[in-house]
Design an enzyme around this catalytic site. Structure first.
Site, PDB file in Angstrom:
ATOM      1  N   ARG A  20      93.960 102.674  64.020  1.00 32.20           N
ATOM      2  CA  ARG A  20      93.329 101.464  63.465  1.00 32.20           C
ATOM      3  C   ARG A  20      93.168 101.610  61.944  1.00 32.20           C
ATOM      4  O   ARG A  20      93.955 101.072  61.182  1.00 32.20           O
ATOM      5  CB  ARG A  20      91.978 101.179  64.157  1.00 32.20           C
ATOM      6  CG  ARG A  20      91.457  99.759  63.929  1.00 32.20           C
ATOM      7  CD  ARG A  20      90.794  99.550  62.595  1.00 32.20           C
ATOM      8  NE  ARG A  20      89.579 100.353  62.430  1.00 32.20           N
ATOM      9  CZ  ARG A  20      88.941 100.481  61.279  1.00 32.20           C
ATOM     10  NH1 ARG A  20      89.369  99.875  60.193  1.00 32.20           N
ATOM     11  NH2 ARG A  20      87.870 101.254  61.183  1.00 32.20           N
ATOM     12  N   ASP A  21      92.197 102.389  61.527  1.00 32.80           N
ATOM     13  CA  ASP A  21      91.960 102.568  60.087  1.00 32.80           C
ATOM     14  C   ASP A  21      93.219 103.140  59.426  1.00 32.80           C
ATOM     15  O   ASP A  21      93.577 102.770  58.302  1.00 32.80           O
ATOM     16  CB  ASP A  21      90.771 103.514  59.889  1.00 32.80           C
ATOM     17  CG  ASP A  21      90.046 103.307  58.577  1.00 32.80           C
ATOM     18  OD1 ASP A  21      90.671 102.855  57.619  1.00 32.80           O
ATOM     19  OD2 ASP A  21      88.840 103.607  58.508  1.00 32.80           O
ATOM     20  N   HIS A 213      81.436 108.050  59.410  1.00 34.22           N
ATOM     21  CA  HIS A 213      82.831 107.694  59.142  1.00 34.22           C
ATOM     22  C   HIS A 213      83.087 107.933  57.664  1.00 34.22           C
ATOM     23  O   HIS A 213      82.694 107.133  56.818  1.00 34.22           O
ATOM     24  CB  HIS A 213      83.002 106.213  59.532  1.00 34.22           C
ATOM     25  CG  HIS A 213      84.333 105.610  59.237  1.00 34.22           C
ATOM     26  ND1 HIS A 213      85.194 105.211  60.239  1.00 34.22           N
ATOM     27  CD2 HIS A 213      84.952 105.286  58.076  1.00 34.22           C
ATOM     28  CE1 HIS A 213      86.281 104.668  59.696  1.00 34.22           C
ATOM     29  NE2 HIS A 213      86.158 104.700  58.384  1.00 34.22           N
ATOM     30  N   HIS A 215      85.563 108.875  54.314  1.00 32.08           N
ATOM     31  CA  HIS A 215      86.894 108.906  53.702  1.00 32.08           C
ATOM     32  C   HIS A 215      86.909 110.039  52.700  1.00 32.08           C
ATOM     33  O   HIS A 215      85.895 110.352  52.076  1.00 32.08           O
ATOM     34  CB  HIS A 215      87.210 107.560  53.045  1.00 32.08           C
ATOM     35  CG  HIS A 215      87.630 106.522  54.043  1.00 32.08           C
ATOM     36  ND1 HIS A 215      88.924 106.124  54.215  1.00 32.08           N
ATOM     37  CD2 HIS A 215      86.908 105.833  54.962  1.00 32.08           C
ATOM     38  CE1 HIS A 215      88.992 105.213  55.184  1.00 32.08           C
ATOM     39  NE2 HIS A 215      87.782 105.018  55.657  1.00 32.08           N
ATOM     40  N   CYS A 246      90.697 100.888  53.535  1.00 26.32           N
ATOM     41  CA  CYS A 246      90.465  99.458  53.689  1.00 26.32           C
ATOM     42  C   CYS A 246      91.265  98.694  52.638  1.00 26.32           C
ATOM     43  O   CYS A 246      91.097  98.924  51.440  1.00 26.32           O
ATOM     44  CB  CYS A 246      88.977  99.153  53.528  1.00 26.32           C
ATOM     45  SG  CYS A 246      88.635  97.384  53.588  1.00 26.32           S
ATOM     46  N   ASN A 255      90.994 108.492  55.508  1.00 26.97           N
ATOM     47  CA  ASN A 255      89.834 109.033  56.223  1.00 26.97           C
ATOM     48  C   ASN A 255      89.871 110.554  56.161  1.00 26.97           C
ATOM     49  O   ASN A 255      90.918 111.148  55.900  1.00 26.97           O
ATOM     50  CB  ASN A 255      89.926 108.682  57.720  1.00 26.97           C
ATOM     51  CG  ASN A 255      89.708 107.218  57.995  1.00 26.97           C
ATOM     52  OD1 ASN A 255      90.571 106.405  57.767  1.00 26.97           O
ATOM     53  ND2 ASN A 255      88.529 106.896  58.493  1.00 26.97           N
TER      54      ASN A 255
HETATM   55  N1  COA Z   1      92.265  87.212  65.669  1.00 27.99           N
HETATM   56  C1  COA Z   1      93.375  86.478  65.383  1.00 27.99           C
HETATM   57  N2  COA Z   1      93.424  85.525  64.475  1.00 27.99           N
HETATM   58  C2  COA Z   1      92.297  85.234  63.832  1.00 27.99           C
HETATM   59  C3  COA Z   1      91.115  85.925  64.081  1.00 27.99           C
HETATM   60  C4  COA Z   1      91.121  86.955  65.045  1.00 27.99           C
HETATM   61  N3  COA Z   1      90.059  87.681  65.306  1.00 27.99           N
HETATM   62  N4  COA Z   1      90.157  85.441  63.286  1.00 27.99           N
HETATM   63  C5  COA Z   1      90.715  84.479  62.557  1.00 27.99           C
HETATM   64  N5  COA Z   1      92.016  84.351  62.885  1.00 27.99           N
HETATM   65  C6  COA Z   1      93.002  83.461  62.298  1.00 27.99           C
HETATM   66  C7  COA Z   1      92.636  82.017  62.471  1.00 27.99           C
HETATM   67  O1  COA Z   1      93.144  81.539  63.682  1.00 27.99           O
HETATM   68  C8  COA Z   1      93.312  81.393  61.273  1.00 27.99           C
HETATM   69  O2  COA Z   1      94.692  81.265  61.540  1.00 27.99           O
HETATM   70  P1  COA Z   1      95.545  80.047  60.947  1.00 27.99           P
HETATM   71  O3  COA Z   1      95.511  80.217  59.463  1.00 27.99           O
HETATM   72  O4  COA Z   1      96.891  80.260  61.542  1.00 27.99           O
HETATM   73  O5  COA Z   1      94.848  78.823  61.409  1.00 27.99           O
HETATM   74  C9  COA Z   1      93.170  82.472  60.209  1.00 27.99           C
HETATM   75  O6  COA Z   1      93.025  83.693  60.910  1.00 27.99           O
HETATM   76  C10 COA Z   1      91.972  82.236  59.313  1.00 27.99           C
HETATM   77  O7  COA Z   1      90.831  82.079  60.127  1.00 27.99           O
HETATM   78  P2  COA Z   1      89.365  81.783  59.578  1.00 27.99           P
HETATM   79  O8  COA Z   1      88.459  81.623  60.730  1.00 27.99           O
HETATM   80  O9  COA Z   1      89.431  80.697  58.553  1.00 27.99           O
HETATM   81  O10 COA Z   1      88.970  83.127  58.943  1.00 27.99           O
HETATM   82  P3  COA Z   1      89.107  83.674  57.473  1.00 27.99           P
HETATM   83  O11 COA Z   1      90.341  83.274  56.769  1.00 27.99           O
HETATM   84  O12 COA Z   1      87.805  83.416  56.825  1.00 27.99           O
HETATM   85  O13 COA Z   1      89.257  85.222  57.805  1.00 27.99           O
HETATM   86  C11 COA Z   1      88.695  87.174  59.109  1.00 27.99           C
HETATM   87  C12 COA Z   1      88.204  85.971  58.353  1.00 27.99           C
HETATM   88  C13 COA Z   1      87.573  88.166  59.186  1.00 27.99           C
HETATM   89  C14 COA Z   1      89.127  86.770  60.476  1.00 27.99           C
HETATM   90  C15 COA Z   1      89.918  87.781  58.398  1.00 27.99           C
HETATM   91  O14 COA Z   1      89.647  87.905  57.041  1.00 27.99           O
HETATM   92  C16 COA Z   1      90.279  89.106  58.971  1.00 27.99           C
HETATM   93  O15 COA Z   1      90.733  89.241  60.089  1.00 27.99           O
HETATM   94  N6  COA Z   1      90.145  90.151  58.159  1.00 27.99           N
HETATM   95  C17 COA Z   1      90.465  91.503  58.579  1.00 27.99           C
HETATM   96  C18 COA Z   1      89.547  92.426  57.914  1.00 27.99           C
HETATM   97  C19 COA Z   1      89.909  93.838  58.255  1.00 27.99           C
HETATM   98  O16 COA Z   1      90.403  94.159  59.309  1.00 27.99           O
HETATM   99  N7  COA Z   1      89.617  94.731  57.304  1.00 27.99           N
HETATM  100  C20 COA Z   1      89.882  96.113  57.446  1.00 27.99           C
HETATM  101  C21 COA Z   1      88.996  96.772  58.439  1.00 27.99           C
HETATM  102  S1  COA Z   1      87.318  96.929  57.964  1.00 27.99           S
HETATM  103 ZN    ZN Z   2      87.385 103.473  57.182  1.00 24.79          ZN
END
Ligand code: COA
Ligand code: ZN
Length: 326
Positions: A20-21, A213, A215, A246, A255
């Site tokens: 994952r990370d 956790h 890094h 991240c 990490n």
């Molecule tokens: N799984 C799949 N798709 C998702 C989702 C999820 N959990 N959450 C949101 N989406 C999709 C939506 O369907 C939308 O898709 P579209 O553009 O095709 O319509 C898009 O993502 C944006 O969704 P929205 O609800 O507007 O969220 P956002 O743009 O504000 O994004 C997060 C918020 C948190 C969902 C997004 O930024 C994210 O997944 N970030 C990952 C952060 C991460 O993993 N960081 C590293 C680890 S800490």
């Molecule tokens: Zn981390």
């Protein structure tokens, strides 16, 4: 207690976050069947928990867009907890469908990093995660909360201990989370700070599962693990090969490396339950999958007592040396 230098068989739970990370920041997409094979190898190595993947937006983290298939198709070893990172309700539903044992909810202790990573204020994140918590509860799935930037934020600087403990209180006290992970997202933690935060957490929530956790961004990873153990922690996230970071935190890097931490803790007499040779074998697969070497010092140097053959000219050198005495 005999102090941190003598583990005396004390159990330390190792939790793998490499798939994952580790993979979330890689440019190369690791094929789904290779991810599954890697998790299966890790399952056989004796880890307590494996954070298999993340159910996040595939646009945000394309490397993990195959989360469902991976979590569904891995072989599950008895006793290993298979966890998945979840940022919102959508992610929780996907993870529960794919049979996650535990949802790892994520938010940041720092407002700026929360906005950068999750596009929400911390208040909005907490409200969304309360909903996720309710869904998990009704599905009978355990909840852990990972608090990013618990030891400092790359944008804001120090995050006050009271702020970190305040969010812990909301997740543990209000929502009844089974566990909390204090994340040092960008390697800002240092041993004295770690010891203080672990002691404060342990004193307030002795029955809550606490994970650290770290890094290794500034080379303090192992020192922080030891400081945490000294202060009463017994669960650590680590990443195979030392991958990780991240994508929404400036300057983030790997990490703490699973095989380095297990190698060090076993030498000190702790019981990690991990088969180090199996872990190293799994780590050796990584460069072929991601297209570059990993930071793992153990893969580079071998274990402490992995010895080397004598140099080819050893006998001749010895004879010449002994001849000088005659
Ligand atoms: N799984 C799949 N798709 C998702 C989702 C999820 N959990 N959450 C949101 N989406 C999709 C939506 O369907 C939308 O898709 P579209 O553009 O095709 O319509 C898009 O993502 C944006 O969704 P929205 O609800 O507007 O969220 P956002 O743009 O504000 O994004 C997060 C918020 C948190 C969902 C997004 O930024 C994210 O997944 N970030 C990952 C952060 C991460 O993993 N960081 C590293 C680890 S800490
Ligand atoms: Zn981390």
């Amino acid at each position: 207690m005999k102090g941190i230098w003598h583990g005396a068989g004390r159990r330390i739970h190792m939790q793998e976050v490499g798939t994952r990370d580790g993979l979330q920041i890689e440019e190369t997409f690791v094929p789904t069947d290779e991810k599954i094979a890697l998790v299966n190898a890790l399952s056989r190595a004796g880890l307590a928990k494996i954070e298999v993947t993340a159910f996040v937006s595939p646009k945000a983290i394309p490397a993990l867009r195959d989360a469902e298939v991976v979590l569904r198709e891995i072989e599950r070893a008895p006793g290993v907890v298979y966890s998945a990172l979840v940022p919102n309700v959508r992610g929780a539903e996907r993870a529960i469908d794919a049979r996650a044992d535990e949802l790892n909810l994520v938010m940041s202790a720092s407002e700026s990093h929360n906005l950068a990573n999750l596009r929400m204020t911390r208040g909005q994140s907490f409200a969304a995660l309360s909903e996720v918590n309710a869904i998990a509860r009704s599905a009978g799935v355990a909840v852990n909360v990972s608090l990013s930037c618990a030891f400092g934020c790359p944008i804001e600087g120090d995050v006050p201990e009271a702020t970190v403990l305040g969010w812990c209180e909301r997740f543990v006290g209000e929502l009844g989370a089974r566990g909390v992970t204090l994340c040092d997202t960008t390697g800002m933690a240092y041993p004295g700070q770690v010891a203080a935060l672990v002691r404060a957490f342990r004193a307030r929530w002795p029955a809550t599962e606490l994970t650290l956790h770290f890094h290794n961004t500034r080379g303090m990873g192992l020192a922080n693990v030891l400081a945490a153990i000294d202060a009463g922690a017994e669960r650590f996230d680590a990443s195979l090969g030392g991958l990780g970071g991240c994508p929404y935190a400036p300057g983030a890097s790997g990490n703490v490396c699973s095989e380095e931490i297990v190698h060090a803790l076993e030498l000190m007499g702790y019981d990690t339950g991990v088969d180090l040779a199996a872990l190293i074998d799994a780590s050796r697969r990584l460069p072929a999958l991601i297209g570059h070497d990993t930071p793992s010092q153990i893969v580079k140097a071998g274990r402490r007592l992995d010895l080397h053959p004598l140099p080819a000219d050893f006998e001749a050198t010895r004879e010449r040396a002994l001849a000088r005495d005659q």
